[in-house]
Design a protein around this motif. Structure first.
Motif, mmCIF file in Angstrom:
data_model
loop_
_atom_site.group_PDB
_atom_site.id
_atom_site.type_symbol
_atom_site.label_atom_id
_atom_site.label_comp_id
_atom_site.label_asym_id
_atom_site.label_seq_id
_atom_site.Cartn_x
_atom_site.Cartn_y
_atom_site.Cartn_z
ATOM 1 N N GLU A 137 0.884 -1.110 -0.076
ATOM 2 C CA GLU A 137 0.023 -0.033 0.020
ATOM 3 C C GLU A 137 0.719 1.082 -0.003
ATOM 4 N N LEU A 138 1.823 1.266 0.661
ATOM 5 C CA LEU A 138 2.889 2.366 0.680
ATOM 6 C C LEU A 138 3.483 2.735 -0.769
ATOM 7 N N LEU A 139 3.798 1.466 -1.354
ATOM 8 C CA LEU A 139 4.458 1.585 -2.797
ATOM 9 C C LEU A 139 3.231 2.253 -3.708
ATOM 10 N N ILE A 140 1.979 1.884 -3.504
ATOM 11 C CA ILE A 140 0.884 2.233 -4.532
ATOM 12 C C ILE A 140 0.815 3.595 -4.150
ATOM 13 N N ALA A 141 0.873 4.084 -2.828
ATOM 14 C CA ALA A 141 0.662 5.451 -2.503
ATOM 15 C C ALA A 141 1.965 6.231 -3.145
ATOM 16 N N GLY A 142 2.980 5.917 -3.007
ATOM 17 C CA GLY A 142 4.076 6.588 -3.675
ATOM 18 C C GLY A 142 3.739 6.820 -5.370
ATOM 19 N N ALA A 143 3.517 5.642 -5.839
ATOM 20 C CA ALA A 143 3.221 5.776 -7.223
ATOM 21 C C ALA A 143 2.211 6.875 -7.689
ATOM 22 N N GLY A 144 0.832 6.699 -6.827
ATOM 23 C CA GLY A 144 -0.242 7.678 -6.793
ATOM 24 C C GLY A 144 0.274 9.139 -6.908
ATOM 25 N N ARG A 145 1.213 9.458 -6.004
ATOM 26 C CA ARG A 145 1.953 10.829 -6.009
ATOM 27 C C ARG A 145 2.715 11.131 -6.989
ATOM 28 N N ARG A 146 3.277 9.976 -7.377
ATOM 29 C CA ARG A 146 4.255 10.420 -8.757
ATOM 30 C C ARG A 146 3.369 10.504 -9.973
ATOM 31 N N PHE A 147 2.260 9.615 -10.259
ATOM 32 C CA PHE A 147 1.426 9.935 -11.517
ATOM 33 C C PHE A 147 0.264 10.925 -11.184
ATOM 34 N N ASN A 148 0.154 11.244 -9.772
ATOM 35 C CA ASN A 148 -1.017 12.272 -9.467
ATOM 36 C C ASN A 148 -2.390 11.383 -9.950
ATOM 37 N N VAL A 149 -2.414 10.216 -9.476
ATOM 38 C CA VAL A 149 -3.555 9.351 -9.780
ATOM 39 C C VAL A 149 -4.029 8.690 -8.431
ATOM 40 N N PRO A 150 -5.546 8.574 -7.947
ATOM 41 C CA PRO A 150 -5.800 8.038 -6.834
ATOM 42 C C PRO A 150 -5.234 6.625 -6.672
ATOM 43 N N PRO A 151 -4.933 6.176 -5.335
ATOM 44 C CA PRO A 151 -4.144 4.758 -5.381
ATOM 45 C C PRO A 151 -5.049 3.777 -5.763
ATOM 46 N N GLU A 152 -6.603 3.882 -5.737
ATOM 47 C CA GLU A 152 -7.336 2.994 -6.043
ATOM 48 C C GLU A 152 -7.558 2.524 -7.340
ATOM 49 N N GLN A 153 -6.902 3.622 -8.349
ATOM 50 C CA GLN A 153 -6.953 3.267 -9.597
ATOM 51 C C GLN A 153 -5.608 2.422 -10.020
ATOM 52 N N LEU A 154 -4.614 2.327 -9.042
ATOM 53 C CA LEU A 154 -3.398 1.827 -9.541
ATOM 54 C C LEU A 154 -3.238 0.396 -9.041
ATOM 55 N N LYS A 155 -2.472 -0.317 -9.928
ATOM 56 C CA LYS A 155 -2.441 -1.920 -9.964
ATOM 57 C C LYS A 155 -1.129 -2.262 -9.420
ATOM 58 N N ALA A 156 -0.703 -3.278 -8.527
ATOM 59 C CA ALA A 156 0.597 -3.732 -8.095
ATOM 60 C C ALA A 156 0.663 -4.942 -8.839
ATOM 61 N N GLU A 157 1.796 -5.390 -9.584
ATOM 62 C CA GLU A 157 1.948 -6.438 -10.235
ATOM 63 C C GLU A 157 3.327 -6.621 -10.615
ATOM 64 N N LYS A 158 3.991 -7.700 -10.442
ATOM 65 C CA LYS A 158 5.478 -8.161 -11.273
ATOM 66 C C LYS A 158 6.535 -7.141 -10.743
ATOM 67 N N LYS A 159 6.324 -6.668 -9.407
ATOM 68 C CA LYS A 159 7.329 -5.579 -8.933
ATOM 69 C C LYS A 159 7.220 -4.312 -9.686
ATOM 70 N N SER A 160 5.821 -4.016 -10.108
ATOM 71 C CA SER A 160 5.607 -2.656 -10.463
ATOM 72 C C SER A 160 4.453 -2.275 -9.921
ATOM 73 N N ILE A 161 4.014 -1.064 -10.352
ATOM 74 C CA ILE A 161 2.875 -0.288 -10.070
ATOM 75 C C ILE A 161 2.432 0.462 -11.499
ATOM 76 N N SER A 162 1.155 -0.008 -11.921
ATOM 77 C CA SER A 162 0.738 0.593 -13.175
ATOM 78 C C SER A 162 -0.315 1.288 -13.053
ATOM 79 N N ALA A 163 -0.499 2.257 -14.027
ATOM 80 C CA ALA A 163 -1.925 3.202 -13.965
ATOM 81 C C ALA A 163 -2.528 2.811 -15.025
ATOM 82 N N PRO A 164 -3.822 3.537 -15.195
ATOM 83 C CA PRO A 164 -4.820 3.055 -16.000
ATOM 84 C C PRO A 164 -4.194 3.515 -17.611
#
Length: 746
Positions: A137-164
C-alpha cells in the motif's frame, strides 16, 4: 554460507539505507524515542510485529528491485521457508522466486525467540504477511503521488505499479534515494480470500533441491577456508568429574593442533577430522573420572517420579468432581524418557575474528537466546557474538545443537583466526542430548445415566519440558568448565502454551473436572523440549480413557467424542477423518484393530483427528500400523503440501515413539547409546498408506501444524491395539514384550 562479505546486508548497511526501501532487524527499535509508558499504550500489532514494530525489520526492497524478507524463525526441516515466502509474495504481488528469505541470524533478522510450539506461521507468518501488505500500500501510494492518480486506480503486479493510462514504475524506482522507517499499523489491507493466487497453492519446498543434490544444505556440510576440526571428550556420565588426564601422547599425534582442558571440559583440535577422532579416543582412554551413581532405578521409574514431586499447580478446574458408585474408569499411564534421535549428530562451526568478534553457525532453535548464553559463558559482550542459523539434521525440540555451538565457541576462543568445526559422535548425541521427560498420569472419570462424562480428575507428574539456553547454565560446556555456571532450578509455570501440562485439560465438555500438575524440579536425567512437550503423553492418556468410557457407555468411539464436543471445527475434523477412513464400514479382519483419537493442539492451535488400522501378531507381539487417515484444520492453509508433509511426518514419528522408543539407563550411565539399544521405526514397519485431509479456513488465522499429530497418533495406535486384543496398554512404549504380556503370552 560463509564469512560476511561486503556484498551482504549488514546492520550498518541497513541503517545507511541508501537506494533502498528498507522494510530488517530488531536493533532499529533502539532508534525509537518512545518512553516505556508510551510504548505500553501502543495498540497491539499482528503476530511478531508486536515485538518488532517497524516495517524495516521485515522487508527490504533494493533500488534494483531485489526483495529480501527477514524472519527470526529457523528452518528445522519443517519446510517453513516456503510458506513464509508465499505470504510475502502474495501481498507484494510478486512471484515466490522474486523473494530472498533470510532466516534467524542475530546480525540480520528480528528477534523472534525460539522456533517452537508450531508458532512460526502464527507469529512470523502473520507479521510478514501484514508487513508485506502495508508495504504494498505504501508503494501504491508513492506511485499515486508520482502519477497524480488516486491509489485505488493503480495496480501492483510483477514488482511494478501501473496506472490506467499505461504508465508504470518499478518497486526499485519508487524506493531510490529513500529510507523508509515506519511503524506498522494495527490493521493491514490484506488480500481477500477470493483474490489469493499464491496462498493456498502447493509451492515446492525451496529447501529440498540442495538436500537431494549434495549441495551445502546443513551445518554439517559447511567448510570454511582454514577450518580445523575438533572433538569434545564428554564425561562418561552426568555426575562424573575429571580427576586427571595425561594428554601427552594424544598431543603428539599427527595433525594435532591443541588439546584443551577447562575444568572437566576436554577437547582436541586437529587439521583433519579423522585425526581429531583418533586423538579423542586416545584421550578417552587416558582420562580418569570420579563417577558416582546418581541415576534412579529404571525398573521403578513411575514410583521414582511420583516421589520427586515438590509442588502442585492447578491446570484446570470447574464444578466439583464427585464420583458416584457405578461407571467409573481409572488408570495410571506412563511415558519413558525419549530422545530426539537426530540422524546426524550435532555440529557447529565458530570463528574468532581478528577484531575480537565471534561468529557461530548453529542449528539452534533460538539464535538470540543462544547468543545470550554463549556470551555469558565466555564473558563477552553480547554485541560481539553473532549466531547464524544453519540447518542441521532435524531436531523438533531442544537437542544437542545449542551445546555443540557452545563447544565450538569455547574452543574457537583458544584458536583465533581459524574456523573451528565441532562434530559430536553418535554415542555422545544419545547420551548427552536433553531427553523428552518421563511422565506419569492418573485418570479417574465417570459417566452419568445418559452415557455422558460427568466427572473427571487428572493428575500428572512431570519435570519442566524446557531447559533451553538463555543462560550459560543451560549449556554442557557452561556447566563443565573450570568456573561453571550452575543450571537454574526449574519452577512450576502454568500458561496457555503449556509445558508438561500441555493438553492435560480435555477439550471435551465435562461439567466437573480437576487437572493438577505435580511438578518435579529434580531431573534424574537431562530433559528439555521434545516435539509436542507434554501433549504427547497427556493426549495418549486422555484419548485412551475416552475409548474406555465409550466402551462403558456402549457407544461408538467417534460418536462418543462428538457428543462431548461443542466446537464445530473440532467436530468437523472428527467427522472428516472418520468418513475418509470408512469408520464403521466393513468387517475388521481377525487380529486387526481400529483406533481413533482427536485433540486440538494446546487447546487453541490446530485441530487434528486420526483413525488407524493396526495388525497385532499374537505370537510375537509385533504391532504393524497398516494405514492412517488424518484430518487437520490449521486455519488458513498457505502451502497445503507442506501441511500434509508435516502431518505425515508427525504421524510416523509418533508411531515410532509409541511402539519402540525409550531411553535406557543403569544407576550410573545412559545405556541406550546407539541404534541397537535405542530402536526406532524402520522402513519395513511404515504404514502401507498415510492420508492427510486438510480443512482449509480462508481468512482465518494461521494455527500451526508441526506438532498437532503427535498425541492423537499415539492414542490411535493404543486404541487400535485395544480394539484388536481387548487389552488396554498404559505404559509406553507399547512394545512387543508388553503386548505379549497383556494378551497372556509374555
Amino acid at each position: 554460507m560463509g564469512i560476511l562479505t561486503k556484498h551482504e546486508i549488514t546492520r550498518r548497511g541497513l541503517l545507511a539505507g541508501t537506494g533502498a526501501l528498507v522494510v530488517s532487524f530488531s536493533a532499529i527499535r533502539a532508534l525509537a524515542q518512545d518512553t516505556p509508558a508510551a510504548a505500553h499504550e501502543k495498540p497491539k500489532l499482528p503476530g511478531s510485529l508486536d515485538d518488532d514494530r517497524y516495517l524495516d525489520s521485515w522487508i527490504r526492497i533494493d533500488s534494483d528491485g531485489k526483495i529480501t524478507v527477514f524472519t527470526g524463525k529457523a528452518e528445522l526441516g519443517q519446510g517453513i521457508r516456503t510458506p513464509l515466502i508465499q505470504v510475502a509474495a502474495e501481498e507484494l504481488e510478486v512471484e515466490p522466486g522474486d523473494i530472498t528469505l533470510v532466516t534467524a541470524d542475530t546480525g540480520r533478522t528480528p528477534d523472534e525467540g525460539f522456533t517452537a510450539g508450531s508458532q512460526s506461521m502464527q507469529n512470523s507468518g502473520t507479521a510478514i504477511r501484514d508487513a508485506a501488505a502495508q508495504v504494498r500500500e505504501l508503494l501504491i501510494a508513492g506511485a499515486g503521488r508520482r502519477f497524480n492518480v488516486p491509489p485505488e486506480q493503480l495496480k501492483a503486479e510483477k514488482k511494478s505499479i501501473s496506472a490506467p493510462d499505461g504508465r508504470s514504475v518499478t518497486y526499485g524506482e519508487l524506493v531510490t534515494g529513500q529510507f523508509l522507517h515506519l511503524e506498522a499499523q494495527p490493521q493491514s489491507k490484506l488480500k481477500p480470500p477470493d483474490a489469493l493466487s499464491i496462498i493456498g497453492r502447493d509451492v515446492p519446498r525451496i529447501d529440498i533441491p540442495g538436500k537431494v543434490t549434495g549441495a551445502v544444505a546443513y551445518v554439517q556440510d559447511l567448510r570454511l577456508e582454514g577450518m580445523v576440526h575438533a572433538r569434545v571428550i564428554r564425561p562418561p556420565s552426568y555426575g562424573a568429574v575429571l580427576k586427571d588426564i595425561d594428554s601427552t601422547a594424544a598431543a603428539a599425534m599427527a595433525g594435532i593442533i591443541s588439546v584443551i582442558r577447562d575444568g572437566s571440559f576436554l577437547a582436541v583440535v586437529a587439521e583433519k577430522e579423522w585425526q581429531a577422532v583418533k586423538a579423542m579416543r586416545a584421550i578417552e582412554r587416558a582420562a580418569h573420572w570420579d563417577e558416582p551413581a546418581t541415576l534412579p532405578d529404571q525398573t521403578d521409574l513411575a514410583a521414582v517420579l511420583v516421589a520427586l514431586e515438590r509442588d502442585v499447580g492447578t491446570v484446570a478446574e470447574s464444578g466439583i468432581p464427585s464420583f458416584p458408585d457405578g461407571a467409573i474408569y481409572e488408570a495410571t499411564f506412563t511415558r519413558p524418557y525419549q530422545m530426539h534421535g537426530s540422524i546426524g549428530p550435532s555440529c557447529a562451526v565458530a570463528l574468532l575474528k581478528a577484531e575480537g568478534n565471534l561468529d557461530i553457525w548453529s542449528h539452534t532453535q533460538g539464535v538470540f537466546p543462544d547468543r545470550t548464553a554463549i556470551a555469558q559463558m565466555l564473558g563477552l559482550p553480547e554485541d560481539t557474538v553473532r549466531v547464524i542459523h544453519m540447518e542441521g539434521s532435524g531436531c523438533y525440540g531442544h537437542n544437542g545443537a545449542d551445546d555443540a555451538a557452545a563447544d565450538a565457541a569455547l574452543i574457537a576462543m583458544k584458536i583465533p583466526g581459524r574456523p573451528v568445526r565441532v562434530q559430536w559422535m553418535r554415542e555422545q548425541e544419545h547420551m548427552w542430548e536433553p531427553f523428552g521427560p518421563g511422565m506419569v498420569s492418573k485418570v479417574r472419570a465417570s459417566l452419568d445415566a445418559n452415557g455422558r462424562i460427568d466427572n473427571w480428575t487428572y493428575d500428572l507428574w512431570s519435570n519442566t519440558h524446557s531447559t533451553r539456553p538463555g543462560d550459560a547454565g543451560a549449556l554442557l560446556a557452561g556447566r563443565t568448565k573450570e568456573r561453571p555456571t550452575p543450571q537454574k532450578p526449574p519452577t512450576l509455570s502454568i500458561n496457555p502454551n503449556g509445558s508438561g501440562d500441555r493438553n492435560a485439560d480435555p477439550l471435551y465438555a465435562i461439567p466437573n473436572r480437576r487437572v493438577l500438575w505435580h511438578f518435579i524440579p529434580d531431573m534424574p536425567l537431562r530433559v528439555s523440549a521434545l516435539r509436542g512437550l507434554g501433549a504427547y503423553a497427556n493426549i495418549f492418556s486422555i484419548e485412551s480413557t475416552m475409548d474406555e468410557l465409550a466402551i462403558a457407555a456402549r457407544a461408538d468411539p467417534v460418536e462418543f467424542r462428538l457428543r462431548h464436543l461443542e466446537d464445530d471445527r473440532a467436530s468437523d475434523v472428527v467427522k472428516l477423518a472418520a468418513e475418509k477412513f470408512g469408520w464403521g464400514r466393513g468387517e475388521v479382519p481377525q487380529g486387526h484393530g481400529r483406533g481413533f483419537a482427536f485433540a486440538r493442539y494446546k487447546n487453541h492451535a490446530a485441530y487434528l483427528a486420526v483413525a488407524m488400522e493396526a495388525k497385532v501378531e499374537r505370537e510375537t507381539g509385533r504391532v504393524q500400523v497398516l494405514r492412517a487417515v488424518a484430518a487437520i484444520d490449521s486455519g488458513q492453509a498457505v502451502n497445503p503440501d507442506g501441511i500434509r508433509n508435516q502431518t505425515e511426518g508427525g504421524i510416523l514419528q509418533s508411531i515410532s515413539w509409541t511402539l519402540y522408543e525409550a531411553v535406557t539407563f543403569d544407576r550410573t550411565r545412559i545405556t541406550s547409546t546407539d541404534w541397537s539399544s535405542y530402536p526406532m521405526l524402520r522402513f519395513a514397519s511404515v504404514p502401507e498408506s498415510v492420508e492427510v485431509h486438510i480443512i482449509d479456513r480462508p481468512g482465518q488465522p494461521f494455527l500451526g501444524t508441526g506438532e498437532a499429530a503427535q498425541g492423537p497418533a499415539c492414542a490411535a495406535v493404543a486404541n487400535a491395539i485395544r480394539n484388536a486384543t481387548g487389552k488396554r496398554l498404559v505404559d509406553l512404549p507399547l512394545s512387543r514384550k508388553r503386548v505379549k504380556e497383556a494378551i497372556g503370552l509374555g
